[in-house]
Enzyme design. Structure first.
Site, PDB file in Angstrom:
ATOM      1  N   ASP A   1      -3.782 -20.787 -36.911  1.00 59.41           N
ATOM      2  CA  ASP A   1      -4.003 -22.058 -36.210  1.00 59.41           C
ATOM      3  C   ASP A   1      -3.165 -23.167 -36.842  1.00 59.41           C
ATOM      4  OD1 ASP A   1      -5.830 -21.032 -34.389  1.00 59.41           O
ATOM      5  OD2 ASP A   1      -7.308 -22.617 -34.710  1.00 59.41           O
TER       6      ASP A   1
ATOM      7  N   LYS B   1      -6.066 -13.879 -52.034  1.00 58.16           N
ATOM      8  CA  LYS B   1      -6.813 -14.732 -52.963  1.00 58.16           C
ATOM      9  C   LYS B   1      -7.161 -13.850 -54.164  1.00 58.16           C
ATOM     10  CE  LYS B   1      -8.838 -18.656 -54.040  1.00 58.16           C
ATOM     11  NZ  LYS B   1      -8.081 -19.911 -54.301  1.00 58.16           N
TER      12      LYS B   1
ATOM     13  N   TYR C   1     -14.844 -10.219 -41.147  1.00 58.23           N
ATOM     14  CA  TYR C   1     -15.198 -10.289 -39.729  1.00 58.23           C
ATOM     15  C   TYR C   1     -16.062  -9.100 -39.309  1.00 58.23           C
ATOM     16  CZ  TYR C   1     -12.428 -14.090 -37.704  1.00 58.23           C
ATOM     17  OH  TYR C   1     -11.943 -15.298 -37.330  1.00 58.23           O
TER      18      TYR C   1
ATOM     19  N   ASP D   1      -6.832 -15.940 -39.454  1.00 61.13           N
ATOM     20  CA  ASP D   1      -7.430 -16.784 -38.418  1.00 61.13           C
ATOM     21  C   ASP D   1      -7.086 -18.247 -38.689  1.00 61.13           C
ATOM     22  OD1 ASP D   1      -9.132 -17.518 -36.231  1.00 61.13           O
ATOM     23  OD2 ASP D   1     -10.657 -18.094 -37.694  1.00 61.13           O
TER      24      ASP D   1
ATOM     25  N   ASP E   1      -4.697 -20.753 -50.548  1.00 57.86           N
ATOM     26  CA  ASP E   1      -4.757 -22.225 -50.606  1.00 57.86           C
ATOM     27  C   ASP E   1      -3.350 -22.806 -50.728  1.00 57.86           C
ATOM     28  OD1 ASP E   1      -4.698 -21.019 -53.125  1.00 57.86           O
ATOM     29  OD2 ASP E   1      -6.057 -22.462 -54.067  1.00 57.86           O
TER      30      ASP E   1
END
Ligand code: IPM
Ligand code: MG
Length: 366
Positions: free
Chosen positions: A252, A192, A137, A248, A224
């Site tokens: 959600d 990851k 970001y 992020d 994942d």
């Protein structure tokens, strides 16, 4: 001592939902000085910038910030630096709000609102802790250029930089382990590491910090797989700690498990627990001004503000019990409405919470 609160309603439904949270705050017996300023698209329209100097200074000077939401499609064509989203990114960066708490709580009264089977989400209580000021970001360099290598040398390309320094990972890991100590003492660190150098480093540093928290159980999960496990068996998670980008996305997903993003508050804290409090949902310009939006996420964000920054746990409890009693009484905004419950608008929901607060006050005083 009175606490200074910067109130930044923003765009879309922001103004309506923040107005209700402000009414709830004023109904408490906590001395607060509230000052409002424009932010996001509203600030751009009035002052030519989504985060005007005056708004940033007000936020800096305040003890805490109550934020609504920013964004509207009509600003999508502006250059990136002037878009409403830059206001929230700028506040996070300038105020050093690195620790983002996003609880995903499934209210008993709303279990059926989830798209998952009720038994998978009943009693769900996850806390996602997202690192908020680093990662891809904010990583430099970023931009556009002509490729000198890669699959198509000589062609136009864009790039961003994923990076985390050791202290950045250490401080968010401490936040997560300490939060877990107050809950069921389990942390899942999401990375990851199988592909990315940044996230192998993340995993190594989180593991190192974990050595100081022998009472907390730590496991690691690839992002994942975490996305998959969240819909397969969400109740297996307790505290989840991850980087800005993965956080992020996963927050959600976790919010949606509860079936009601309109119910979920969030806190973004700096190293001294000063914080910005906002609903987890966005500005929903499609329903703005229609008295339809659910103000409960913002009202619950005000409760988080009282608990985390203002050290007023009883006032926070009062708001949270008032929200639960309003739900038990069957009041629902459109987003959480179901057959047999009473549909109310934004303002009427605010009225109901304020009324319930008064009742809880009377009960505790008698
Ligand atoms: C969030 C939002 C923001 C983010 C946007 C509005 C910049 O999606 O708070 O999750 O990506 O962090
Ligand atoms: Mg988001």
């Amino acid at each position: 001592m009175s606490h200074k609160i910067a109130v930044l309603p923003g765009d879309g439904i922001g103004t309506e939902i923040v107005a209700q949270a402000v009414r709830v705050l004023r109904a408490l017996d906590v001395p607060l000085e509230l000052e409002t300023a424009l932010v996001g698209g509203a600030a751009y329209e009035a002052h030519g910038h989504p985060l005007p100097e005056a708004t940033l200074n007000l936020a800096k000077a305040a003890d805490a910030i109550l934020f609504g939401a920013v964004g509207d499609w009509k600003f999508d064509k502006l250059e990136r630096a002037l878009r409403p989203e830059q206001a929230i990114l700028g506040l996070r960066k300038h105020l050093g709000l690195f620790a983002n708490f996003r609880p995903a709580l499934c209210y008993e009264q709303l279990t059926h609102a989830s798209s998952l089977k009720p038994e998978l989400v009943a009693g769900l209580d996850i806390l996602i802790i997202r690192e908020l000021t680093g990662d891809i970001y904010f990583g430099q360099p970023r931009g556009r250029r002509t490729a000198v290598d890669g699959h198509f040398p000589g062609s136009e390309e864009a790039f961003d930089t994923m990076r985390y320094s050791k202290p950045e990972i250490e401080r968010i890991a401490h936040v997560a382990f300490q939060a877990a100590q107050k809950r069921s003492k389990r942390v899942t660190s999401v990375d990851k590491a199988n592909v990315l150098e940044t996230f192998q480093f993340w995993k190594d540093v989180v593991t190192e910090v974990h050595a100081s928290y022998p009472d907390v159980e730590l496991d690691h999960m690839y992002v994942d797989n975490a996305a998959m496990q969240l819909v397969k068996a969400p109740k297996k998670f307790d505290v989840v700690v991850t980087g800005n980008m993965f956080g992020d996305i996963l927050s959600d997903e976790a919010a949606m498990l509860t079936g009601s993003i309109g119910m979920l508050p969030s806190a973004s804290l700096d190293k001294n627990n000063k914080g910005l409090y906002e609903p987890s949902h966005g500005s929903a310009p499609d329903i703005a001004g229609k008295d339809m939006a659910n103000p409960l996420a913002t009202i619950l964000s005000a409760a988080m503000m009282l608990r985390f920054t203002l050290q007023q746990p009883e006032a926070a409890d009062r708001i949270e019990s008032a929200v639960k009693s309003v739900l038990s009484a069957g009041f629902r905004t459109a987003d959480i409405w179901s057959e047999g419950t009473t549909k109310v608008g934004t303002r009427a929901m605010g009225d109901a919470v304020v009324a319930a607060l008064t009742t809880t006050k009377t009960i505790t005083k008698s």
